[in-house]
Write an enzyme that holds these catalytic residues in place. Structure first.
Site, PDB file in Angstrom:
ATOM      1  N   THR A  61     -25.868  17.379  25.737  1.00  0.00           N
ATOM      2  CA  THR A  61     -24.421  17.393  25.547  1.00  0.00           C
ATOM      3  C   THR A  61     -23.717  17.778  26.842  1.00  0.00           C
ATOM      4  O   THR A  61     -22.746  17.136  27.259  1.00  0.00           O
ATOM      5  CB  THR A  61     -24.041  18.370  24.414  1.00  0.00           C
ATOM      6  OG1 THR A  61     -24.647  17.907  23.202  1.00  0.00           O
ATOM      7  CG2 THR A  61     -22.540  18.458  24.225  1.00  0.00           C
ATOM      8  N   ASN A  86     -29.353   6.859  19.005  1.00  0.00           N
ATOM      9  CA  ASN A  86     -30.054   7.901  18.266  1.00  0.00           C
ATOM     10  C   ASN A  86     -30.147   7.622  16.767  1.00  0.00           C
ATOM     11  O   ASN A  86     -31.002   8.188  16.101  1.00  0.00           O
ATOM     12  CB  ASN A  86     -29.369   9.252  18.482  1.00  0.00           C
ATOM     13  CG  ASN A  86     -27.862   9.175  18.343  1.00  0.00           C
ATOM     14  OD1 ASN A  86     -27.208   8.405  19.055  1.00  0.00           O
ATOM     15  ND2 ASN A  86     -27.306   9.947  17.435  1.00  0.00           N
ATOM     16  N   CYS A 124     -26.206  15.477  14.202  1.00  0.00           N
ATOM     17  CA  CYS A 124     -24.832  15.946  14.405  1.00  0.00           C
ATOM     18  C   CYS A 124     -23.947  15.536  13.250  1.00  0.00           C
ATOM     19  O   CYS A 124     -23.034  16.248  12.861  1.00  0.00           O
ATOM     20  CB  CYS A 124     -24.248  15.343  15.670  1.00  0.00           C
ATOM     21  SG  CYS A 124     -25.362  15.483  17.026  1.00  0.00           S
TER      22      CYS A 124
HETATM   23  N1  PLP Z   1     -27.114  12.083  23.318  1.00  0.00           N
HETATM   24  C1  PLP Z   1     -27.895  11.575  22.361  1.00  0.00           C
HETATM   25  C2  PLP Z   1     -28.131  10.104  22.301  1.00  0.00           C
HETATM   26  C3  PLP Z   1     -28.509  12.424  21.429  1.00  0.00           C
HETATM   27  O1  PLP Z   1     -29.280  11.917  20.473  1.00  0.00           O
HETATM   28  C4  PLP Z   1     -28.264  13.824  21.528  1.00  0.00           C
HETATM   29  C5  PLP Z   1     -28.832  14.755  20.533  1.00  0.00           C
HETATM   30  O2  PLP Z   1     -29.022  14.431  19.390  1.00  0.00           O
HETATM   31  C6  PLP Z   1     -27.451  14.308  22.564  1.00  0.00           C
HETATM   32  C7  PLP Z   1     -26.888  13.399  23.443  1.00  0.00           C
HETATM   33  C8  PLP Z   1     -27.165  15.756  22.732  1.00  0.00           C
HETATM   34  O3  PLP Z   1     -28.258  16.424  23.290  1.00  0.00           O
HETATM   35  P1  PLP Z   1     -28.425  18.023  23.108  1.00  0.00           P
HETATM   36  O4  PLP Z   1     -28.865  18.226  21.683  1.00  0.00           O
HETATM   37  O5  PLP Z   1     -29.471  18.420  24.091  1.00  0.00           O
HETATM   38  O6  PLP Z   1     -27.110  18.643  23.389  1.00  0.00           O
END
Ligand code: PLP
Length: 388
Positions: free
Chosen positions: A70, A153, A327
């Site tokens: 993130t 994702n 999320c």
């Molecule tokens: N980007 C994608 C495609 C993700 O799947 C995720 C997490 O699910 C993130 C960003 C965020 O990563 P983090 O959990 O390390 O903040």
């Protein structure tokens, strides 16, 4: 328990845990300290940076450690767009795809809300692919940045990143890709991909939560989001998470070395799993691209059910998975990603995502496919009107 929710997170690999342990205990120094403990920590951080750079085929100075995917996405989208605007005030647009993770989407919306940027959103086709011609048409003289994810994702669709980055480069616009789900499964050579910025998250590939990386090419300026002592070449202040960086670099190096073999093995298992689910639940809808998809993701809609109910039944049967992205889990709104594919909100509520670690076995996926048939059947029976 069969764990099929690796796109949400993964367990920490033993090698990563062992590599990080010294920097949590005996070698606990602050890399900025000018004594031997600090120097040991600084050396570990430098080693981790070089190891990441080797996998990405970039220079160590192009690697910024962050607190996760993130933060890496936020730093890329806001940091690059704002730095470019500071150099040229006419730059006030960003291009993203319709299926970005909220870390990218909401960063673009922040630029819109607070800094007056316009956000150009590229639609995707029914399988989740962005069109190269659409990108070409969307880039304008005012475009500061393009950000398109490497692999999604929720549905696993892989974008043609090298071709998209080429278009961006032809227009002189920096190209960022969120490679959080791709890392560990797909090639990450930033020169071959032609990207200017790329985000990785440690906990998706066997390192702890709260570790991440942003690659930014050469002299590409990035406006920092976190100000302070000037660590990470002033791109990201704050005492560095040395142990996290060491663990991430270890997990990344190992998964990169294993990648060609594991990707082929898990892709074959994924295809068998998809075929078995489609054979036993004939009206199941596979979401995402059939072949341009992550080895580790199989995602479906099961019309006539609710995704959450299928999840509960699956957990009773010993299979843990997800109704979409972690999320979005717990939110009642249908997944914007699935709606972008043209799936109705009603059908989108029936989504279930299965995502695999690199150690998943044939037997586990066979058992899981049987559980899917049972779980969907149970949910449909419960939903059917009872006689009398
Ligand atoms: N980007 C994608 C495609 C993700 O799947 C995720 C997490 O699910 C993130 C960003 C965020 O990563 P983090 O959990 O390390 O903040």
């Amino acid at each position: 328990m069969i764990f099929l929710d690796a796109a949400a997170t993964t367990p920490v690999r033993r090698e990563a845990l062992e590599a990080m342990w010294p920097y949590l205990s005996g070698e606990f120094g602050n890399p900025s300290s000018h004594h031997s403990l600090g120097e040991a920590a600084a050396a570990a951080l430098a080693g981790a940076r070089s190891a990441v750079a080797k996998v990405l085929n970039c220079r160590a100075g192009e690697v910024t450690f962050t607190s996760g995917g993130t933060e890496a996405d936020n730093l890329a989208v806001k940091g690059i767009a704002l730095a470019r605007q500071a150099a040229d005030p006419s730059l006030n647009r960003v291009v993203i795809s319709a299926i970005e993770h909220p870390a990218v989407e909401e960063s673009a919306r922040y630029l819109e809300r607070v800094h007056g940027f316009a956000v150009d959103v590229l639609a995707v086709d029914g399988e989740g692919l962005v069109s190269i011609d659409d990108l070409r048409a969307a880039i304008r003289p005012e475009t500061a940045l393009v950000s398109i994810m490497y692999a999604n994702n929720e549905i696993g669709t892989i974008q043609p990143i090298a071709a998209l980055a080429t278009v961006s480069r032809e227009h002189g616009v920096p190209f960022h890709t969120d490679a959080v789900q791709a890392a560990g499964w797909l090639p990450l050579d930033v020169k071959a991909l032609g990207v200017d910025a790329l985000s990785i998250s440690g906990h998706k590939l066997g390192a702890p939560k709260g570790s991440g990386v942003l690659f930014t090419r050469g002299r590409l300026r990035v406006e920092p989001l976190i100000h302070g002592g000037g660590q990470e070449r002033a791109r990201r202040s704050g005492t560095e998470n040395v142990a996290g960086a060491v663990a991430l670099s270890t997990a990344l190096r190992l998964s990169h070395a294993e990648q060609p073999e594991q990707a082929a093995r898990v892709s074959a298992l994924r295809n068998q799993f998809i075929d078995q689910v489609l054979a036993t639940v004939p009206d199941a809808l596979l979401t995402g691209h059939r072949s341009h998809r992550l080895p580790s993701v199989a995602s479906f809609c099961f019309p006539g059910t609710s995704g959450e109910s299928v999840l509960l039944e699956l957990e009773r049967l010993g299979v843990v998975c997800s109704s979409g992205s972690a999320c979005a889990a717990g939110s009642d709104a249908p997944s914007p990603v699935l709606v972008s594919l043209g799936i109705t909100p009603e059908t989108a509520q029936t989504a279930v995502r299965f995502s695999f670690t690199s150690t998943v076995t044939d037997a586990e996926l066979e058992q899981a496919a049987v559980a899917v048939e049972t779980a969907v059947g149970r949910v449909r029976n419960l939903a059917a009107p009872q006689p009398g």
